[in-house]
Each structure stands twice: as C-alpha cells, then as structure tokens.
Design an enzyme around this catalytic site. Structure first.
Site, PDB file in Angstrom:
ATOM      1  N   THR A  38      11.735  13.996  -6.032  1.00  0.00           N
ATOM      2  CA  THR A  38      11.399  13.252  -7.240  1.00  0.00           C
ATOM      3  C   THR A  38      10.716  11.918  -6.988  1.00  0.00           C
ATOM      4  O   THR A  38      10.264  11.272  -7.939  1.00  0.00           O
ATOM      5  CB  THR A  38      12.676  13.000  -8.070  1.00  0.00           C
ATOM      6  OG1 THR A  38      13.675  12.397  -7.237  1.00  0.00           O
ATOM      7  CG2 THR A  38      13.222  14.290  -8.636  1.00  0.00           C
ATOM      8  N   GLY A  86       0.835  -1.198   0.000  1.00  0.00           N
ATOM      9  CA  GLY A  86       0.000   0.000   0.000  1.00  0.00           C
ATOM     10  C   GLY A  86       0.869   1.245   0.000  1.00  0.00           C
ATOM     11  O   GLY A  86       1.718   1.429  -0.859  1.00  0.00           O
ATOM     12  N   THR A 111       2.028   5.215  -0.307  1.00  0.00           N
ATOM     13  CA  THR A 111       1.840   6.180  -1.385  1.00  0.00           C
ATOM     14  C   THR A 111       1.886   5.508  -2.755  1.00  0.00           C
ATOM     15  O   THR A 111       1.029   5.749  -3.607  1.00  0.00           O
ATOM     16  CB  THR A 111       2.920   7.273  -1.306  1.00  0.00           C
ATOM     17  OG1 THR A 111       2.978   7.788   0.029  1.00  0.00           O
ATOM     18  CG2 THR A 111       2.601   8.406  -2.255  1.00  0.00           C
ATOM     19  N   ALA A 149       7.216  16.147  -0.165  1.00  0.00           N
ATOM     20  CA  ALA A 149       7.319  17.298  -1.055  1.00  0.00           C
ATOM     21  C   ALA A 149       7.247  16.798  -2.493  1.00  0.00           C
ATOM     22  O   ALA A 149       7.728  15.718  -2.806  1.00  0.00           O
ATOM     23  CB  ALA A 149       8.627  18.050  -0.820  1.00  0.00           C
ATOM     24  N   ILE A 169       4.014  -3.514   8.258  1.00  0.00           N
ATOM     25  CA  ILE A 169       5.068  -2.832   7.516  1.00  0.00           C
ATOM     26  C   ILE A 169       4.725  -1.358   7.429  1.00  0.00           C
ATOM     27  O   ILE A 169       3.702  -0.979   6.862  1.00  0.00           O
ATOM     28  CB  ILE A 169       5.238  -3.434   6.112  1.00  0.00           C
ATOM     29  CG1 ILE A 169       5.612  -4.921   6.227  1.00  0.00           C
ATOM     30  CG2 ILE A 169       6.282  -2.664   5.318  1.00  0.00           C
ATOM     31  CD1 ILE A 169       5.676  -5.646   4.906  1.00  0.00           C
ATOM     32  N   ILE A 186       7.802  10.904  -5.623  1.00  0.00           N
ATOM     33  CA  ILE A 186       6.402  10.803  -6.034  1.00  0.00           C
ATOM     34  C   ILE A 186       6.272  11.028  -7.536  1.00  0.00           C
ATOM     35  O   ILE A 186       5.455  10.394  -8.207  1.00  0.00           O
ATOM     36  CB  ILE A 186       5.535  11.772  -5.213  1.00  0.00           C
ATOM     37  CG1 ILE A 186       5.396  11.215  -3.779  1.00  0.00           C
ATOM     38  CG2 ILE A 186       4.166  11.990  -5.846  1.00  0.00           C
ATOM     39  CD1 ILE A 186       4.617  12.091  -2.836  1.00  0.00           C
ATOM     40  N   LYS A 198       4.121  24.668  -2.635  1.00  0.00           N
ATOM     41  CA  LYS A 198       5.565  24.629  -2.827  1.00  0.00           C
ATOM     42  C   LYS A 198       5.936  25.320  -4.131  1.00  0.00           C
ATOM     43  O   LYS A 198       5.527  24.887  -5.211  1.00  0.00           O
ATOM     44  CB  LYS A 198       6.067  23.180  -2.835  1.00  0.00           C
ATOM     45  CG  LYS A 198       7.556  23.068  -3.135  1.00  0.00           C
ATOM     46  CD  LYS A 198       8.014  21.625  -3.194  1.00  0.00           C
ATOM     47  CE  LYS A 198       9.468  21.554  -3.648  1.00  0.00           C
ATOM     48  NZ  LYS A 198       9.965  20.165  -3.717  1.00  0.00           N
ATOM     49  N   SER A 220       0.277  -5.080   4.366  1.00  0.00           N
ATOM     50  CA  SER A 220       0.477  -5.644   5.692  1.00  0.00           C
ATOM     51  C   SER A 220       0.388  -4.554   6.744  1.00  0.00           C
ATOM     52  O   SER A 220       0.974  -3.485   6.577  1.00  0.00           O
ATOM     53  CB  SER A 220       1.841  -6.331   5.775  1.00  0.00           C
ATOM     54  OG  SER A 220       2.136  -6.671   7.114  1.00  0.00           O
TER      55      SER A 220
END
Length: 503
Positions: free
Chosen positions: A346, A14, A16, A51, A43, A348, A79, A40
């Site tokens: 960088t 799972g 992001t 950002a 985890i 995401i 941002k 899980s």
C-alpha cells in the site's frame, strides 16, 4: 475574488515519493509554476516499495506513460495478487487476487452462493477457484484483460513489481522534461514566517536558500518539515501492529518468473518475495520485541530461493500516521506522512492518493484551511482503512506457536475493524468503510483465507435451485480453467512484449 496562484513549489526529498509528486505537478503546472525538487546524495531510499496495487495503472495512464517503455526501464513484472503462506495457521496457503469471484447473481455477491453450496455439496472447491487472478497466478500465466469486452475470463486486474529506484529515475526524467528542476543538496535549516509559522524557505549546507509558496515534504520517516518544523504530531499504531523492524536483500532471479508477491508468516513477523525481471526482492518484517535481529536475518537468508546479491539492509519504523498531513503550507507525502507495513503493497498507493488529493484540493497562496481540512479527512480515512485491513491479517490468526502470534490473537483492535469482522462472521456481509480503499473481494479473500466461516449467508440465496446453481458454478470454473490454459506463461509474455535489458 481574484485568485492568488501558487508561483513556486518546493519538494523536499526525492526517491519514489518525491518524483511521484513532481511528475503530475510538472505535467499540469510546469509552464506556469516553478517546481523545484531538492534531494541529498547522502540520504538513501528505503527500497521496500517494489510491489503495487492495480491503482498504479491509473497514475501511469494519467501521465500518458508508454506501457512497454515503463516496464522495460523499471525491470517490472506483473502482479496478480499476493500468495499467503502459513498465515492463520502453519501449513495454510491462500491467495488474495486482484479481481472478483464471478459476477453477482440477482444482485447478490457470488461468495454468498458459494457459502450455500459448500454446505450442500461435499468437497466443494475453495472459493479462490472462481478468482481468475488466483488461477492465473497458480499456473504462472499472464495476458492483458480485455477491458473492452468484460466477461468472466477478464474479471481480473493487475499491478506491477518494479525497482523503486528505477521508477523514481524514470519519473525524474519525465518531470524534468516538463519543467521541474532538481537541486542537489542537504537541508540544514527551515525558515518560517514569524507570525503565521508558514514555511518560507529551506537552507542548504552550502549556503543556498530555496524559497517557495507550497512545500511538499517527501523527506521520509524524519518528516523534516511536517514534524521537524511544524510539529504535526504522530498517531502511533504499534499497539495494533507490533512489527517495528525490517531487513531487505535482493537475490538472483529464479524460474519461473511468478506473477504475484508472496508473503510467508514467520515466528515474529513475515517474509516478502517480489520477483522482478533482473532480480528478486526479499525482506523480513518483524518485531524486535519478539525475536532478535540476528534470528530475523537468518530467517530471511534461509528463505531466499536464489543467491543473495548484497548484505541485508536494516531499518526501523513506527507504524502510524501524522495527525495531520497538511499543516499551513506544507503537505507531507510518503513516509513523512505515515507508515503502514508493506504487507498489502500500500505504500505507493498512499503516495498516489496523496498527490491526487492534493491536486483535487490544490490551494492558492491564501491557503484556505478548508482545503487542508478536507485533504486531512481523506488521507486520514485512507490510512485508517488500510491499517484495519492489515491488522485483520494478524488478529485472525489461530497460531499459538510463538509469543508473537499469541499477542496478535489477544490484542485489542480498532472498533471499526471489530465491526467488519463480526458482520462477516455472523452474516457473510462485508462493511466497506472507505470505497476508495480495499473493496469487497479483497475482504472476502482475506477473511475466508484466514478461516472465518460465516454463520449465515444472504437469505435470498435460498430462492435459487441448488442443483442449477451448482451447475452454474461448475461451468464458470471450467471457463476459467480453459481460458488460463490458453494463456502464455508470465515470463514468456514479458519476453515477447516488454523484455528489460539484462543486468
């Protein structure tokens, strides 16, 4: 030829990456393809990806997310770029803003004219004075650019700072409302076809089995499927990027609420500061070959501008990427595909690129290898482009006060980056090798900020009268200053338009 459509997608992990993959797939396929995400409870997530680059706006827009609702539910702030302190040399400060330095003149980028002006007139202001985003950030101002009527005072973009855990939860609700199913459990083994090696199912600790056609590996650094089962291999970039450790800790929000990320270079790495509405995210990325964990921890705590809200969390990493992110019927997205330290936010963006490219090259159950080849070409190019941009931050240092910075100044760098640096040093031009990654204004901001002085500029600049050009640049600067003066403060803008619940 009759199509053989994918009937079931299993997303392993799972966080992001997992929910950023699930959301657009559910939007497009939730009614005709089963989408299952298994995660899980044991985890945790890394929690450093708070950002973003401006590209996150296109991802959100494609999902048709409500902008204000997204900001409120993720405790987001805006941002405009990144402030760099003590990079290049101690006492240095410059800004990498999201936007250009004014419009081209006669088809020539404005930094060439600035280079000529700086050689003609004494006390020429720094180039970033013609960056709208940089001046807004300096004054802690924010308002939306007017994309319908672009002009000098709207020549900026923006990303966000947000709580990555809240963003994942926000996208989880979105995906599940469109048909995605969440399964909680710990994967203990992976089944593969005895002849083809394709993954056929994952087995959970409680005995359940989840079969599927397409598997998306979002299992983090361990790469449960892409590496654990399929042995994709890993390109280790530690030679060029020696940092291998990080500590992260939140602290209390302080005023003013700044519309930018801050990166402060330290003796063996750098500190990040990321302001959200409810707190400030902080961290220290460093090399444990050049400092101790305890010294890094102290540097982090000493750099906080608010009360620490937790104990610093430790993580280790090896910078690099999988040799292939798509192998057989497994596609790795996020940390399972690779890791480049978050110096330019960088992580995401790479998730966005991977899921967007997967949708563009989406397979059927025949899994034509040409699709995987094209995916791997695109993703490989993106990782290498970002790698080079980050390495540039270290290589161009004039610092010699620590062993770490002496190593960085003398280390070998990829030939692609060496070409970009020397082209700019000699001619003022920038070679953009991946036009979907960092573009010319970003390279110019970093190269100039780190002290690279081009020996030459575009020769056609000499065709322009320097006095008239000086007046033109002065007028642009005045327009920017006047426009920023009329803008609301960043905190005031959020308070009025998208104030998140106080926690």
């Amino acid at each position: 030829m009759q199509q053989n459509p994918i009937r079931k997608i299993v997303i392993v992990g799972g966080g992001t990456a997992g929910w950023m993959a699930a959301a657009p797939l559910a939007q497009r396929m939730g009614q005709r393809c089963e989408i299952v995400l298994v995660e899980s409870p044991d985890i945790g997530t890394i929690g450093v990806g708070e950002a973003t680059l401006p590209t996150i706006r296109f991802y959100n827009a494609a999902l048709q997310l409500d902008h204000a609702d997204f900001i409120k539910k993720t405790q987001a702030s805006f941002k405009l770029g990144i402030e760099f302190k003590d990079w290049g040399h101690v006492g240095n400060r410059f800004f990498h803003g999201f936007g250009d330095f004014g419009p081209p003149l006669n088809g020539i980028q404005p930094h060439h004219y600035w280079l000529r002006l700086a050689r003609t007139f004494d006390h020429m202001p720094a180039l970033e004075n013609w960056s709208m985003a940089s001046i807004m950030a300096r004054e802690n101002k924010f308002t939306m650019p007017n994309d319908a009527q672009p002009g000098v005072t709207d020549a900026y973009s923006f990303g966000y700072h947000f709580d990555a855990g809240l963003y994942a939860a926000f996208l989880r609700d979105y995906a599940m409302a469109r048909g995605a199913r969440r399964v909680e459990g710990t994967i203990t083994s992976v089944d593969q076809h005895p002849e083809t090696g394709f993954v056929t199912a994952v087995r959970l600790a409680d005995g359940r089995t989840l079969d599927g056609d397409l598997f998306i590996d979002c299992s983090g650094f361990r790469g449960l499927l892409i590496e654990g089962a399929l042995k994709a291999g890993y390109d280790d970039w530690s030679e060029h990027l020696p940092c291998n450790s990080a500590l992260a800790v939140p602290c209390a929000r302080v005023e003013p609420l700044t519309p930018y990320t801050r990166s402060t270079a330290k003796g063996a790495g750098w500190l990040w500061r990321i302001p959200l509405q409810h707190r400030t995210g902080n961290g220290h990325v460093y090399s444990n070959a050049f400092t101790t964990d305890e010294k890094a921890r102290q540097d982090l705590l000493d750099g906080l501008d608010g009360a620490a809200l937790d104990e610093p969390r430790q993580l280790r990493f090896v910078t690099g990427k999988r040799k292939k992110s798509w192998v057989k019927n497994v596609v790795a997205i996020g940390l399972s595909a690779g890791f480049v330290e978050p110096l330019e936010s960088t992580s995401i963006s790479l998730i966005e690129t991977a899921i967007g490219t997967l949708i563009e090259q989406f397979p059927d159950r025949d899994f034509r290898p040409e699709l995987a080849d094209e995916f791997n070409r695109i993703i490989g190019s993106r990782y290498e482009s970002i790698r080079d941009f980050i390495v540039m931050h270290y290589k161009l240092t004039k610092r010699d006060d620590t062993e770490f910075w002496r190593y960085c100044a003398n280390m070998t760098i990829p030939a692609s980056l060496a070409h970009q640096i020397e082209l700019f040093r000699e001619t003022g031009r920038v070679a953009i090798l991946d036009r979907d990654s960092f573009l010319l204004p970003s390279f110019v901001a970093m190269l100039v900020g780190l002290g690279v002085e081009p020996k030459r500029y575009d020769p056609f600049v000499d065709d322009v009268d320097m006095r008239q050009l000086h007046g033109h640049f002065a007028g642009l600067r005045d327009l920017i200053v006047q426009a920023v003066a009329k803008m609301p403060g960043h905190g005031a803008y959020l308070e009025k338009n998208a104030r998140a619940a106080r926690v």
